[in-house]
Design an enzyme around this catalytic site. Structure first.
Site, short mmCIF file in Angstrom:
data_model
loop_
_atom_site.label_atom_id
_atom_site.label_comp_id
_atom_site.label_asym_id
_atom_site.label_seq_id
_atom_site.Cartn_x
_atom_site.Cartn_y
_atom_site.Cartn_z
N ARG A 180 0.92 -1.09 0.07
CA ARG A 180 -0.20 -0.03 0.21
C ARG A 180 0.92 1.14 0.00
O ARG A 180 0.40 2.51 -0.54
CB ARG A 180 -1.00 0.02 1.12
CG ARG A 180 -2.16 1.10 1.13
CD ARG A 180 -2.98 0.68 2.35
NE ARG A 180 -3.96 1.79 2.41
CZ ARG A 180 -4.15 2.54 3.48
NH1 ARG A 180 -3.43 2.32 4.50
NH2 ARG A 180 -5.31 3.48 3.44
N HIS A 199 0.36 4.69 -2.14
CA HIS A 199 0.10 5.86 -1.81
C HIS A 199 1.26 6.89 -1.95
O HIS A 199 1.29 8.22 -1.70
CB HIS A 199 -0.08 5.94 -0.22
CG HIS A 199 -1.43 5.48 0.24
ND1 HIS A 199 -2.29 6.25 0.92
CD2 HIS A 199 -2.32 4.30 -0.32
CE1 HIS A 199 -3.36 5.49 1.26
NE2 HIS A 199 -3.55 4.27 0.32
N ASN A 203 -4.23 8.92 4.68
CA ASN A 203 -2.90 8.52 5.33
C ASN A 203 -2.82 8.35 6.87
O ASN A 203 -2.54 7.28 7.50
CB ASN A 203 -1.76 9.19 4.81
CG ASN A 203 -1.41 8.90 3.35
OD1 ASN A 203 -1.95 7.84 2.75
ND2 ASN A 203 -0.68 9.83 2.74
N HIS A 241 -5.98 -5.79 -2.77
CA HIS A 241 -6.88 -5.89 -1.51
C HIS A 241 -7.01 -7.41 -1.41
O HIS A 241 -8.03 -7.90 -0.57
CB HIS A 241 -8.27 -5.39 -1.78
CG HIS A 241 -8.00 -3.78 -1.65
ND1 HIS A 241 -9.01 -2.87 -1.63
CD2 HIS A 241 -6.97 -2.91 -1.19
CE1 HIS A 241 -8.76 -1.65 -1.54
NE2 HIS A 241 -7.54 -1.84 -1.13
#
Length: 347
Positions: free
Chosen positions: A79, A83, A111, A210
């Site tokens: 992740r 990000h 975040n 995911h």
């Protein structure tokens, strides 16, 4: 396109930078090839061939130890790459802490109290610095950690283009603008990805990340109790799945309780994520709308990936390589931070 006759779930534990230097664990053979297309212009899969050929040998054992201690950390490290790349390119800006000059992206709404895994990145970076001082960037460290976490969780291996430099700035406002929220509609998700030069295939394939990891109740509670501001659950939720989630995430309180994004195989990188979406058991709204959002192309990809794991792996690799090439800093446009949390002149 490269062959996909790779034994899935392989753990690569030796350097991949030197031609022919890969150590193939049991079940592999030298004729097997990574999934995906070749290197992307500007970055190189053998960037550290002469300056730090042992980089992957350094990274993987640290990842193995961290994942054995906490399997969830694999998803957290993957992740971090998303990000990072979605804000101002893949430049490790996500790792910078607050200073007088820097407003950290860690405090952005998507975040804050959410992204994690920094201590593993720090451990990897320290080991790389000891072996190859001032050589491997923090941006490439994130990319190596994400690729390693995917492979160690049973996902596909890919030749990783490297050579990114680290930014000297962060952009919290852009993090708030560019990172898709968990309750996003399909239309908004498409727009978020288009903003990064990513298409519908990339959206569906990269959402497959995911298949590992967990989410806090606050990320999906709206679906359980007030999705359309009518004090009712989202009507696409499968009933038994809804009741399971409601027990774990009450209407009031429990926002930090966590649930697996893929409860069938939460630590295994596979295609069960898509199978669950077809059953109305996608955890986040941004998961389930891939099937219910009335886009035939996207829904078709969800169904195809649910039925064909090699196809999912092939598309995933192509898409994550593509994402990893979003606006990388090259040469003198960036630096190689000694400490990933600070730009060099602050150390």
């Amino acid at each position: 396109m490269a062959s996909i006759n790779i034994v899935l779930g392989a753990i690569f534990i030796a350097s991949f930078y030197l031609s022919g230097s890969l150590a193939f664990p049991p079940g592999h053979h030298e004729g097997a090839h990574p999934i995906g297309n070749g290197p992307i212009s500007g970055l190189s899969t053998d960037y550290y061939k002469f300056t730090c050929p042992q980089a992957d040998e350094i990274v993987v054992p640290i990842l193995k130890k961290a994942i054995a201690k906490e399997p969830r950390i694999a998803a957290s490290l993957l992740r971090l790459l998303f990000h990072d790349c979605f804000v101002q390119g893949c430049d490790a800006s996500v790792l910078l802490d607050d200073t007088e000059e820097v407003v950290s992206e860690k405090n952005a709404i998507p975040n804050k109290n959410s992204i994690r895994g920094f201590e593993v990145i720090d451990e990897i970076k320290a080991a790389l610095e000891e072996a190859c001082p001032n050589t491997v960037s923090c941006a490439d460290t994130i990319a190596l950690a994400a690729r390693g976490s995917t492979v160690l969780s049973g996902g596909p291996y890919w030749e990783l283009p490297l050579g990114r430099r680290d930014s000297k700035t962060a952009n919290m406002k852009l993090a708030n603008k560019n990172l898709p929220p968990p309750n996003a509609t399909l239309h908004r998700l498409i727009k978020f990805f288009q903003r990064q030069g990513l298409d519908k295939v990339d959206l569906v394939a990269l959402s497959g990340s995911h298949t590992i990891g967990k989410a806090r109740c606050v990320s999906f509670k709206q679906r359980l109790y007030n999705q359309h501001r009518d004090n009712r659950p989202e009507n696409t939720l499968e009933k038994s799945f809804y009741h399971t989630l409601a027990l774990a995430c009450p209407r009031t309180g429990g926002d930090d309780n966590i649930r697996s994004l893929d409860f069938v195989s939460p630590s295994q990188f596979d295609n069960s994520y898509y199978k669950l979406i077809l059953e109305g058991k996608g955890l986040l709204n941004s998961d389930e709308v891939l099937w219910t959002g009335k886009d035939p192309e996207i829904a078709g990809l969800v169904k195809s990936y649910a039925e064909n794991k090699p196809l999912f792996f092939e598309h995933y690799v192509n898409s994550i390589i593509k994402m990893g090439n979003i606006n990388p800093l090259m040469g003198y446009n960036g630096e190689i931070r000694k400490n990933c949390h600070r730009v060099n002149q602050e150390i």
